[in-house]
Design a protein around this motif. Structure first.
Motif, PDB file in Angstrom:
ATOM      1  N   TYR A  51       0.820  -1.223   0.000  1.00 25.32           N
ATOM      2  CA  TYR A  51       0.000   0.000   0.000  1.00 25.32           C
ATOM      3  C   TYR A  51       0.852   1.270   0.000  1.00 25.32           C
ATOM      4  O   TYR A  51       0.342   2.356   0.223  1.00 25.32           O
ATOM      5  CB  TYR A  51      -0.912   0.012   1.232  1.00 25.32           C
TER       6      TYR A  51
ATOM      7  N   ALA B 122      -7.373   3.276   4.283  1.00 24.78           N
ATOM      8  CA  ALA B 122      -8.700   3.167   3.660  1.00 24.78           C
ATOM      9  C   ALA B 122      -8.681   3.763   2.250  1.00 24.78           C
ATOM     10  O   ALA B 122      -8.011   4.770   1.997  1.00 24.78           O
ATOM     11  CB  ALA B 122      -9.728   3.902   4.516  1.00 24.78           C
ATOM     12  N   GLY B 123      -9.413   3.113   1.346  1.00 23.80           N
ATOM     13  CA  GLY B 123      -9.606   3.665  -0.003  1.00 23.80           C
ATOM     14  C   GLY B 123      -8.394   3.597  -0.917  1.00 23.80           C
ATOM     15  O   GLY B 123      -8.397   4.207  -1.986  1.00 23.80           O
TER      16      GLY B 123
ATOM     17  N   GLN C 285      -5.973   1.420  -3.341  1.00 28.90           N
ATOM     18  CA  GLN C 285      -5.838   0.154  -4.070  1.00 28.90           C
ATOM     19  C   GLN C 285      -4.368  -0.264  -4.030  1.00 28.90           C
ATOM     20  O   GLN C 285      -3.499   0.486  -4.491  1.00 28.90           O
ATOM     21  CB  GLN C 285      -6.280   0.324  -5.535  1.00 28.90           C
TER      22      GLN C 285
END
Length: 465
Positions: free
Chosen positions: A101, A140-141, A143
């Protein structure tokens, strides 16, 4: 290793098939043919922004022109996306790949820190799952990309069929991305899955891929796949000794067709670019396949030599069948807007000139003089069609209207005209050439007159008399 040799040529359709790519394709094709194997064509079209249908067609046209027929394919990577995604899911489940991430900003900051410490910039494995390591909570959010768990210890080594033993420490390689955030797989990953699925036994490719090889080998091993043999071909330099590029003229293989080269001359020339069989310079495609091996590919850069290619092309033109050359010339004349049927049989004209020219365009230039209206330059006419020359040509015309139409009789008519006017051969032959073809130099004049035909000869002479 699989019993059947399986090679592949895997171009990216972002441009034409160039000389370097054509040589790679030729060597991979020849190796498969030599060992009774299979040659696979694969189009690596995952660079959607730069891949075009025109470039795909240019590659297929180039392969067809060179006579490098694939046994399987063309396969297109864009049509195999489901397969790549399936393998990525399996690797995530097996723990040989993981989600990462790290944002673009974090990666930039990491690179800046490493460069400040004079270290090689590389991903630091912050999202790599390891025993006893607590990973941060995924933001969060965001990809994630998918990274490959590259081994940390040891080396990746292979015996390159051209360059010899190559070893890279795994510590030099980082966990590279195998799928982007939008889910599309990356080049290095697609290649591995393709080579695995297609059972490729020998990867013959340019040495610009050497850096990709250790990564690809590690992924193959992680998948439990057989690792192929690798042969990395050195680059081709231009005539001037610098890397072959657009400024060296022919960019696309099809440009050589445009420039009047025969495919077999180009194939013979490419075969000798970095490979040799003793001192043999000229050999057929069949002979090349019989001789070809990876042992005699030179690891140093090959230098392109246009003079050598021109010499080979002239050799193949001399050997070529007249009917085939006539067809090639007819195509070229038609493209120029010249009717190839408007004069004598092209085969007869081709036979006169094929030993005097270096390429098909020069041959077409010569043949055009026989089938199209010629307009000699005024200075050429003034120099050669003097009053004395015209008087001789007028007598010759009378004789040519009557004689049997063969070389011996035409030759005798020219000699009788010389005797009548007290002239030497060039004093009759050169004005005759200019009147008939508009140029002072041609093959033997009696042969030219015979091929041009009585009607055309008399018609062309009459324009000046």
């Amino acid at each position: 290793m699989a019993s059947t040799v399986r090679t592949r040529f895997a171009p990216s359709p972002t441009g034409f098939l160039h000389i370097g790519g054509a040589r790679t394709a030729l060597f991979a094709w020849a190796y498969a043919r030599r060992h009774g194997g299979r040659f696979i064509l694969r189009i690596e079209d995952t660079d959607v922004a730069r891949s075009t249908p025109e470039a795909v067609q240019a590659i297929l046209d180039g392969m067809q022109w060179l006579g490098l027929e694939a046994d399987e394919g063309p396969f297109y990577q864009m049509q195999r996306m489901d397969r790549y995604k399936e393998v990525i899911r399996q690797m995530l489940a097996a723990g040989t790949a993981y989600h990462c991430y790290t944002s673009r900003e974090e990666l930039d900051a990491l690179r800046a820190e490493q460069e400040a410490r004079k270290e090689k910039p590389r991903y630091d494995g912050r999202w790599r799952p390891e025993p006893g390591k607590t990973l941060p909570v995924p933001p969060a959010g965001v990809q994630p990309v998918v990274r490959f768990c590259n081994p940390i210890e040891g080396v990746v080594a292979w015996d390159d069929q051209v360059k010899g033993r190559i070893e890279i420490a795994n510590a030099e390689l980082d966990d590279f991305i195998i799928a982007r955030a939008d889910g599309t797989p990356t080049y290095n990953f697609c290649v591995v899955v393709d080579d695995w699925d297609m059972g490729i036994t020998h990867v013959i490719r340019g040495d610009d891929h050497v850096n990709n090889t250790p990564r690809q080998i590690n992924v193959l091993r992680a998948l439990g796949a057989e690792v192929p043999q690798y042969a990395h071909l050195s680059m081709i330099l231009g005539d001037d000794g610098t890397k072959l590029s657009k400024r060296h003229g022919a960019v696309s293989v099809m440009q050589y067709d445009e420039d009047g080269y025969l495919a077999e001359a180009v194939v013979n020339y490419l075969a000798r670019l970095g490979w040799s069989h003793g001192d043999d310079e000229i050999f057929s495609r069949e002979q090349f396949v019989e001789w070809f091996d990876l042992d005699h590919i030179t690891p140093s850069a090959a230098q392109f030599n246009t003079e050598k290619l021109n010499w080979l092309n002239a050799h193949y033109l001399k050997q070529a069948d007249n009917a085939r050359l006539a067809a090639e010339v007819a195509n070229r004349l038609a493209r120029r807007g010249v009717n190839p049927e408007a004069g004598p049989a092209l085969e007869a004209v081709v036979a006169l000139y094929k030993e005097r020219v270096g390429n098909l365009n020069e041959l077409a230039d010569a043949v055009e003089l026989f089938v199209a209206e010629v307009h000699p330059a005024p200075e050429v006419l003034a120099q050669h069609l003097t009053d004395a020359a015209k008087a001789a040509l007028a007598s010759l015309r009378g004789r040519l209207a009557e004689v049997a139409w063969d070389k011996a009789a035409i030759n005798q008519a020219i000699k009788d005209t010389m005797a009548e006017h007290g002239l030497k051969m060039p004093q009759v032959a050169i004005p005759l050439r200019v009147a008939l073809l508009g140029v002072p130099q041609t093959p033997s004049i009696d042969a030219v007159v015979e091929v041009l035909g009585r009607e055309a000869v008399l018609h062309r002479l009459d324009r000046y008399l």
